[in-house]
Design a protein around this motif. Structure first.
Motif, PDB file in Angstrom:
ATOM      1  N   GLY A   1       0.872  -1.221   0.021  1.00 37.45           N
ATOM      2  CA  GLY A   1      -0.135   0.021  -0.136  1.00 37.45           C
ATOM      3  C   GLY A   1       1.004   1.248   0.048  1.00 37.45           C
ATOM      4  O   GLY A   1       0.101   2.458   0.068  1.00 37.45           O
ATOM      5  N   VAL A   2       2.122   1.306  -0.105  1.00 38.87           N
ATOM      6  CA  VAL A   2       3.052   2.141  -0.134  1.00 38.87           C
ATOM      7  C   VAL A   2       3.426   2.475  -1.593  1.00 38.87           C
ATOM      8  O   VAL A   2       3.443   3.670  -1.920  1.00 38.87           O
ATOM      9  N   VAL A   3       4.136   1.610  -2.205  1.00 33.58           N
ATOM     10  CA  VAL A   3       4.423   1.630  -3.467  1.00 33.58           C
ATOM     11  C   VAL A   3       3.320   0.987  -4.132  1.00 33.58           C
ATOM     12  O   VAL A   3       2.918  -0.164  -3.883  1.00 33.58           O
ATOM     13  N   PRO A   4       2.855   1.503  -5.503  1.00 35.07           N
ATOM     14  CA  PRO A   4       1.717   0.748  -6.174  1.00 35.07           C
ATOM     15  C   PRO A   4       2.287  -0.331  -6.712  1.00 35.07           C
ATOM     16  O   PRO A   4       3.290  -0.966  -7.204  1.00 35.07           O
ATOM     17  N   GLU A   5       1.388  -1.480  -6.545  1.00 33.30           N
ATOM     18  CA  GLU A   5       1.400  -2.884  -7.047  1.00 33.30           C
ATOM     19  C   GLU A   5       1.713  -2.877  -8.414  1.00 33.30           C
ATOM     20  O   GLU A   5       2.882  -3.715  -8.828  1.00 33.30           O
ATOM     21  N   SER A   6       1.115  -2.031  -9.321  1.00 32.04           N
ATOM     22  CA  SER A   6       1.505  -2.157 -10.907  1.00 32.04           C
ATOM     23  C   SER A   6       2.785  -1.533 -11.035  1.00 32.04           C
ATOM     24  O   SER A   6       3.496  -2.205 -11.934  1.00 32.04           O
ATOM     25  N   TRP A   7       3.346  -0.758 -10.340  1.00 31.24           N
ATOM     26  CA  TRP A   7       4.779  -0.118 -10.269  1.00 31.24           C
ATOM     27  C   TRP A   7       5.688  -1.193 -10.097  1.00 31.24           C
ATOM     28  O   TRP A   7       6.639  -1.572 -10.821  1.00 31.24           O
ATOM     29  N   LEU A   8       5.503  -1.945  -9.168  1.00 31.22           N
ATOM     30  CA  LEU A   8       6.248  -3.158  -8.632  1.00 31.22           C
ATOM     31  C   LEU A   8       6.532  -4.314  -9.544  1.00 31.22           C
ATOM     32  O   LEU A   8       7.600  -4.831 -10.126  1.00 31.22           O
ATOM     33  N   ALA A   9       5.208  -4.386 -10.240  1.00 38.00           N
ATOM     34  CA  ALA A   9       5.218  -5.299 -11.268  1.00 38.00           C
ATOM     35  C   ALA A   9       6.155  -5.198 -12.597  1.00 38.00           C
ATOM     36  O   ALA A   9       6.678  -5.870 -13.272  1.00 38.00           O
ATOM     37  N   ALA A  10       6.052  -3.814 -12.783  1.00 40.13           N
ATOM     38  CA  ALA A  10       6.881  -3.421 -13.971  1.00 40.13           C
ATOM     39  C   ALA A  10       8.301  -3.314 -13.580  1.00 40.13           C
ATOM     40  O   ALA A  10       9.014  -3.519 -14.306  1.00 40.13           O
ATOM     41  N   ALA A  11       8.715  -3.011 -12.355  1.00 34.37           N
ATOM     42  CA  ALA A  11      10.162  -2.706 -12.091  1.00 34.37           C
ATOM     43  C   ALA A  11      10.761  -3.943 -11.844  1.00 34.37           C
ATOM     44  O   ALA A  11      11.920  -3.987 -12.113  1.00 34.37           O
ATOM     45  N   LEU A  12      10.106  -5.099 -11.496  1.00 39.24           N
ATOM     46  CA  LEU A  12      10.659  -6.284 -11.114  1.00 39.24           C
ATOM     47  C   LEU A  12      10.440  -7.265 -12.229  1.00 39.24           C
ATOM     48  O   LEU A  12      10.636  -8.484 -12.124  1.00 39.24           O
ATOM     49  N   ARG A  13      10.100  -6.814 -13.451  1.00 34.98           N
ATOM     50  CA  ARG A  13       9.853  -7.690 -14.728  1.00 34.98           C
ATOM     51  C   ARG A  13      11.600  -7.690 -15.322  1.00 34.98           C
ATOM     52  O   ARG A  13      12.160  -6.592 -15.637  1.00 34.98           O
ATOM     53  N   PRO A  14      11.884  -8.695 -15.763  1.00 38.79           N
ATOM     54  CA  PRO A  14      13.411  -8.682 -16.368  1.00 38.79           C
ATOM     55  C   PRO A  14      13.150  -7.964 -17.734  1.00 38.79           C
ATOM     56  O   PRO A  14      12.366  -8.266 -18.501  1.00 38.79           O
ATOM     57  N   ARG A  15      13.950  -6.924 -17.935  1.00 39.43           N
ATOM     58  CA  ARG A  15      14.120  -6.151 -19.099  1.00 39.43           C
ATOM     59  C   ARG A  15      15.209  -6.400 -19.769  1.00 39.43           C
ATOM     60  O   ARG A  15      15.301  -6.114 -21.204  1.00 39.43           O
ATOM     61  N   VAL A  16      16.490  -6.362 -19.345  1.00 38.07           N
ATOM     62  CA  VAL A  16      17.677  -6.794 -20.037  1.00 38.07           C
ATOM     63  C   VAL A  16      18.689  -7.664 -19.157  1.00 38.07           C
ATOM     64  O   VAL A  16      18.672  -7.500 -18.098  1.00 38.07           O
ATOM     65  N   ARG A  17      19.177  -8.658 -19.976  1.00 43.06           N
ATOM     66  CA  ARG A  17      19.939  -9.711 -19.266  1.00 43.06           C
ATOM     67  C   ARG A  17      21.324  -9.067 -19.011  1.00 43.06           C
ATOM     68  O   ARG A  17      22.014  -8.313 -19.622  1.00 43.06           O
TER      69      ARG A  17
END
Length: 321
Positions: free
Chosen positions: A238-254
């Motif tokens: 409830g502090v950081v938006p869950e949708s942002w965490l999902a985006a931030a923790l998605r592997p984007r570059v190896r």
């Protein structure tokens, strides 16, 4: 846990010299703290010697580049408030003070997401010690304008393709937060992240310009690192938006065979984490309901095994399920 407790396993690792310069460990499993340990040793505030320190639960510790992961969370909070640009927006549009740089079409193509993922494609070196002006982060802090210094680095490759470790990218994100919120980064962090998590004490070192060092300046206690890890485990709490965490923790570059990079967070097959020079670590394994926080004093050493040994050889094998 097996018949040997985590405390026993850690004590054996300490006695065998396998976790040198270990300053602190806190582990939470299934919502309960199952290990808490503090050591002693020589410590530093960035490059300032602090002498021999006996660490305790309330002792603040440099978390170095774990600071970047905290800034990544703050960016998501500010984005939800409509204070900072979306990841896909052009980066230099939000630095109008550098119109000459924006006229370069290669730089004009840079986006906020390139900063979030450290794929700016700019010339940057951080493989040399952080005591050397040849190090990009140190050179940035010695420059008259740290943000211009980053943005005017030579373009050496196409952005968005390869992660090149860059504290300057995080400095830009921190500045976007300050610009958008009209608040110093440390004050925004206090109000929007630390106080909601119950973190009452922290320090954030500043540069010559008086601004917080977004790439490496935070000092927190291990319990505070644990609280941040538990926030990640709890989907933002409830502090950081869950949708942002999902985006931030998605592997984007190896990065390598075992890890990728998201938005200022490292992402493995089963874990996510924040890493800092010297052995600072937040390690989160969602499937095991596990958070590990480590602080250590192996700053600038070519090998920094302590945090890895604590996680991979002490804690993970010592927990069932």
């Amino acid at each position: 846990m097996d018949s040997e407790t985590l405390a026993d396993r850690l004590a054996r690792a300490v006695a065998q010299g396998r976790v040198p310069d270990l300053h602190g460990v806190v582990v939470a499993h299934r919502g309960r703290v199952v290990l808490e340990h503090y050591g002693e040793g020589e410590d530093f505030r960035l490059n300032e010697p602090l002498g021999h320190v006996r660490f305790a639960p309330d002792t603040l510790h440099d978390v170095r580049s774990v600071t970047k992961s905290v800034v990544g969370l703050l960016y998501g909070v500010a984005l939800a408030e409509g204070r900072v640009p979306e990841p896909g927006e052009p980066l230099l549009r939000h630095f109008p003070e550098y119109p000459d740089l924006a006229r370069d079409p290669r730089r004009a193509a840079l986006t906020v997401e390139h900063a979030l993922t450290m794929t700016l494609g700019l010339e940057w070196r951080e493989e040399v010690p952080y005591t050397s002006p040849a190090n990009g982060e140190i050179a940035m802090e010695l420059a008259p304008d740290r943000f211009r210094y980053v943005l005017e680095r030579p373009v050496v490759e196409e952005p968005g393709v390869r992660r090149s470790y860059c504290g300057g990218a995080t400095a830009l994100l921190g500045r976007l937060i300050e610009k958008g919120t009209g608040t110093a980064l440390e004050d925004y962090a206090r109000a929007r992240l630390f106080e909601p998590l119950g973190i009452e004490r922290f320090e954030w070192s500043t540069g010559a310009d008086g601004r917080a060092l977004a790439a490496s300046g935070l000092r927190l206690a291990p319990r505070d690192l644990l609280a941040i890890g538990r926030l990640v485990l709890d989907g933002g709490a409830g502090v950081v938006p869950e949708s942002w965490l999902a985006a931030a923790l998605r592997p984007r570059v190896r990065i390598d065979e075992g890890s990728c990079y998201g938005y200022q967070w490292y992402v493995g097959d089963t874990w996510v984490g924040g890493f800092g020079n010297g052995g600072q670590r937040i390690h989160v394994t969602p499937a095991r309901d596990l958070v590990i926080a480590v602080t250590a004093g192996q700053y600038d050493l070519p090998d920094q095994p302590t945090a890895t040994v604590v996680i991979d050889e002490v804690v993970l094998p010592g927990l069932a399920g």
